[in-house]
Design a protein around this motif. Sequence first.
Motif, PDB file in Angstrom:
ATOM      1  N   ASN A 120      25.164  11.125 -37.191  1.00  0.00           N
ATOM      2  CA  ASN A 120      26.420  10.344 -36.508  1.00  0.00           C
ATOM      3  C   ASN A 120      26.367   8.884 -36.937  1.00  0.00           C
ATOM      4  N   SER A 121      25.307   8.440 -37.273  1.00  0.00           N
ATOM      5  CA  SER A 121      25.444   6.954 -37.807  1.00  0.00           C
ATOM      6  C   SER A 121      26.251   7.020 -39.090  1.00  0.00           C
ATOM      7  N   GLY A 122      25.757   7.869 -39.897  1.00  0.00           N
ATOM      8  CA  GLY A 122      26.412   8.129 -41.197  1.00  0.00           C
ATOM      9  C   GLY A 122      27.963   8.339 -40.963  1.00  0.00           C
ATOM     10  N   ARG A 123      28.130   9.250 -39.970  1.00  0.00           N
ATOM     11  CA  ARG A 123      29.497   9.525 -39.827  1.00  0.00           C
ATOM     12  C   ARG A 123      30.361   8.340 -39.289  1.00  0.00           C
ATOM     13  N   VAL A 124      29.732   7.542 -38.346  1.00  0.00           N
ATOM     14  CA  VAL A 124      30.486   6.374 -37.921  1.00  0.00           C
ATOM     15  C   VAL A 124      30.785   5.489 -39.070  1.00  0.00           C
TER      16      VAL A 124
END
Length: 553
Positions: free
Chosen positions: A185-189
């Motif tokens: 999710n951090s990478g997606r953000v």
Amino acid sequence: MRKGDGEEGERLLEVPLDEEKSTAIEPLQEKVTWKSLPHKKQLLLLALCRLSTPLSNACLLPYLYYLVKSILSDPNHASAPQEISRLTGLLAAAFPLGQMSTSMLWGRVSDSYGRKPTILIGLMVSVIANLSFGFSRTIGMLLFWRVLAGMANGILGVMRTMTAEIVKERRYHARAFLAPPLIFNSGRVAALAIGGCLADPVDNLPILFGPTGFFNFSGNPKGVDWAVRYPYALPAIFNGTILSFCLVLASFWLRESLPTKEKEWDLGIVIGKSISGFVRKTILRRSAPEYAPLQIEEAELFETNAPIGEASNSGSSTPITRKSYRPPFREIWTRDLLKTLFAFGLLPLHNSTFLHIFPVFLSMPSSTNEHTTFLKFTGGLGLASPTVGLYLATFGIGGILIQLFVYPRIHKRFGTIGAFRIANSIFPFAYIFAPYLALLSGNAKVKWPAMAGVLFAQVMARTMAIPSTVILLTEAAPRKSVLGTVHGAGNTISALASAGGPVIGGLLLARGIDVGAVGIVWWAWLCLIALFAFGWSFFLRNNHEERIDAEME
């Protein structure tokens, strides 16, 4: 045991005598926290490898509508919005189609040859596919590189299997299976924000790439030459760079977790230790003690392959070596596993459609909607790609906070099944109200809070649902020795759903634009699938949680 007991007796022999006792006292052990989670370094490395999926898949969502529009020879003709919608659906589906074609293959290969080499090959291909995608200017080449990137990311099931093998104790599974999605999710953000801001840098970053930009060394009056010819290459270059860095880290420091391969010599680990030692002694000026205590991660390399959740026998002075039992392929698919796999596929069927449709919906030009009814209206919100990327990224941060602070508490209170059902009950509400945002496109005071409400509900639901399905699938596997195959099957089904969802969603969105009812895709597809998934969740069960409840009673 009688000789005629056959396979059932063979399975009984493999279950440790103290399994029920260890399960019964599990709730009485120390409280599980992020700090107490074992093997955090290995989980972090594995989670960084998971960045290949959001970087390959989420980065293009903010600018996908504009990418297709720039490739079409005449984007202003009457059917342009419908054609763009259909093509974006195909491009969104190409990635999971590639995943579907290789997920089972990667799982079987990793069961035989190891998890680490499988992951390294997948990352290498992903780097090539991402870089090539950015420099493609035809729909055919874009589709090809999207499919290849998806084939490389078929290793997702292998990564989930590796998580279960790294963290063997069940009581840590809730947080262990949250760690990779947390980085995901951090990478997606980051991917959403960077994808939206780096797309078409001549227009979006004129200070650097415009006619008078810092990098316009040739003095091209239109801007940096390669950025003019390939306006969507910069996000791809960023992706390839980050994935190359992750590939290096995994090569040197990620340990093999397949029980039959984890003791084998690894050149990458040897080089990684040399680099770590050089940095520690030469740069950090730290000297290693002459005698170092055996680390937990190293000690567990000597543990034997056992059924899922088996605790080591601390009363035994010598380790007992058991031969790993791998049931025949047809006997892996128990009734509980098949029901869980079906639920595993229902989630991406609507979630992946939302992830594709919502950014396109935000990018579509708004409509006046002069003669609207409760069901018949059209248009989007007309937001620019940087705005779409940053807005989606902002709520991605909310998903990270939910993963850290909300989901563990919900999981502890309601269990895996309970958290999964709560999540599935939220999805329909987000899908019912989402299309009505088109009616608010001209009202800034109401538009942004309404968008926030819809997006927060969907992010909240998927943040709880995704780790829950992974845990349920892991628990449904009949043996630890077939986890790679089980997660490979799960990834195949998930990829198939992730491919079919956006294609159907794109077609329904185009049809809704044609008939002046943009809500068709939301109500006739996403909401119906979400409601069916909620009902199906009541047919699932978690055998591990049921055993704990029985023991406590």
